[in-house]
Design a protein around this motif. Structure first.
Motif, PDB file in Angstrom:
ATOM      1  N   GLU A 244      11.501  -5.088  66.469  1.00 16.53           N
ATOM      2  CA  GLU A 244      11.544  -3.803  65.775  1.00 16.53           C
ATOM      3  C   GLU A 244      12.252  -2.787  66.665  1.00 16.53           C
TER       4      GLU A 244
ATOM      5  N   LYS B 143      21.221   1.970  66.834  1.00 15.06           N
ATOM      6  CA  LYS B 143      19.970   1.234  67.025  1.00 15.06           C
ATOM      7  C   LYS B 143      19.121   1.797  68.155  1.00 15.06           C
TER       8      LYS B 143
ATOM      9  N   LYS C 209      16.244  -1.066  54.121  1.00 18.34           N
ATOM     10  CA  LYS C 209      15.170  -0.094  53.843  1.00 18.34           C
ATOM     11  C   LYS C 209      15.199   1.042  54.857  1.00 18.34           C
ATOM     12  N   GLY C 210      15.531   0.732  56.112  1.00 16.27           N
ATOM     13  CA  GLY C 210      15.673   1.784  57.117  1.00 16.27           C
ATOM     14  C   GLY C 210      16.814   2.726  56.786  1.00 16.27           C
TER      15      GLY C 210
ATOM     16  N   LYS D  38      14.883  -5.352  55.556  1.00 16.14           N
ATOM     17  CA  LYS D  38      14.290  -4.351  56.464  1.00 16.14           C
ATOM     18  C   LYS D  38      15.329  -3.355  56.976  1.00 16.14           C
ATOM     19  N   ALA D  39      16.501  -3.841  57.384  1.00 18.23           N
ATOM     20  CA  ALA D  39      17.540  -2.919  57.860  1.00 18.23           C
ATOM     21  C   ALA D  39      17.979  -2.000  56.730  1.00 18.23           C
TER      22      ALA D  39
ATOM     23  N   ASP E 270      15.813   4.863  53.876  1.00 16.40           N
ATOM     24  CA  ASP E 270      14.877   5.887  54.350  1.00 16.40           C
ATOM     25  C   ASP E 270      15.640   7.062  54.966  1.00 16.40           C
TER      26      ASP E 270
ATOM     27  N   THR F 174      15.467   9.442  61.825  1.00 12.24           N
ATOM     28  CA  THR F 174      15.084   8.171  62.435  1.00 12.24           C
ATOM     29  C   THR F 174      14.294   7.338  61.437  1.00 12.24           C
ATOM     30  N   SER F 175      14.360   6.031  61.623  1.00 14.61           N
ATOM     31  CA  SER F 175      13.573   5.110  60.827  1.00 14.61           C
ATOM     32  C   SER F 175      13.357   3.845  61.642  1.00 14.61           C
ATOM     33  N   LYS F 176      12.265   3.166  61.403  1.00 14.64           N
ATOM     34  CA  LYS F 176      11.977   1.902  62.088  1.00 14.64           C
ATOM     35  C   LYS F 176      12.552   0.742  61.277  1.00 14.64           C
ATOM     36  N   VAL F 177      13.125  -0.222  61.976  1.00 14.86           N
ATOM     37  CA  VAL F 177      13.737  -1.388  61.347  1.00 14.86           C
ATOM     38  C   VAL F 177      13.265  -2.637  62.072  1.00 14.86           C
TER      39      VAL F 177
ATOM     40  N   ASP G 203      14.132   1.482  66.516  1.00 18.11           N
ATOM     41  CA  ASP G 203      14.393   2.716  65.782  1.00 18.11           C
ATOM     42  C   ASP G 203      15.888   2.841  65.540  1.00 18.11           C
TER      43      ASP G 203
END
Length: 191
Positions: free
Chosen positions: A104, A81, A134-135, A131-132, A138, A93-96, A106
């Motif tokens: 929010e 995280k 989808k991160g 959301k998690a 990604d 990296t991805s935003k969650v 990274d």
């Protein structure tokens, strides 16, 4: 999975804001026997999907992923995280956006641990808005890794995450789907 549903009914607590607290057996104190049965069930569901790696996010998904990996006999990798000083080299990296924490952040995963050669089973303890997940998806896309399936212990079926993932074509298995939660308790979707 009736065993998991029964534990939720016995020991879970519904909190304001659609929070289901299961920290006494799933994501703070861990019931290793239950986690082993969860891992065995994920193996039963996904064993023919060519999985060669399990991916999760810290921290609550790690125990679930490890117990599942013992049946698949594959490695577990987890997205962190925050990028720490001990992650070397390039990272995905991805935003969650965290439902539980309302913030929010990274997530990061060292590129050396995920590649186009991987067929991944993505696991987590909860699925709400997605959301998690989808991160994590990604990160898989960035790596060129194929997603062989998504396994969730508890899905909040009244929130959009599960429906969106199914509509996108993912093989999603949620072991307990909560249809409604209130101060009076909760109900499960028949599966």
């Amino acid at each position: 999975m009736k065993l998991l549903e029964d534990r939720i009914l016995q020991e879970g607590q519904v909190r304001p804001g659609n929070i289901l607290k299961v920290d006494c057996f799933l994501n703070h104190q861990l019931d290793v026997e239950l986690l082993s049965k969860i891992g065995e069930e994920f193996y039963r569901i996904f064993k023919d999907d060519g999985i060669n790696k399990i991916l999760t996010i810290e921290a609550s998904g790690i125990a679930i992923a490890c117990m599942t990996a013992q049946y698949f006999k594959v490695p577990v990798v987890f997205a962190k995280k925050a990028k720490s000083k001990n992650i070397d080299g390039d990272v995905f990296t991805s935003k969650v956006q965290s439902f539980t924490y309302g913030k929010e952040y990274d997530i990061t995963l060292a590129k050396k641990f995920l590649s186009p050669a991987d067929k991944v089973l993505v696991l987590d303890d909860f699925l709400a808005n997605g959301k998690a997940m989808k991160g994590l998806l990604d990160v898989c896309e960035q790596a060129g890794a194929q997603v062989g399936g998504i396994g969730i212990c508890i899905e909040k079926g009244f929130q959009p995450g599960g429906a969106e993932l199914r509509a996108a074509g993912y093989k999603l298995a949620s072991l307990a789907i909560v249809d409604s939660m209130s101060d009076d308790g909760l109900t499960f979707r028949k599966q």
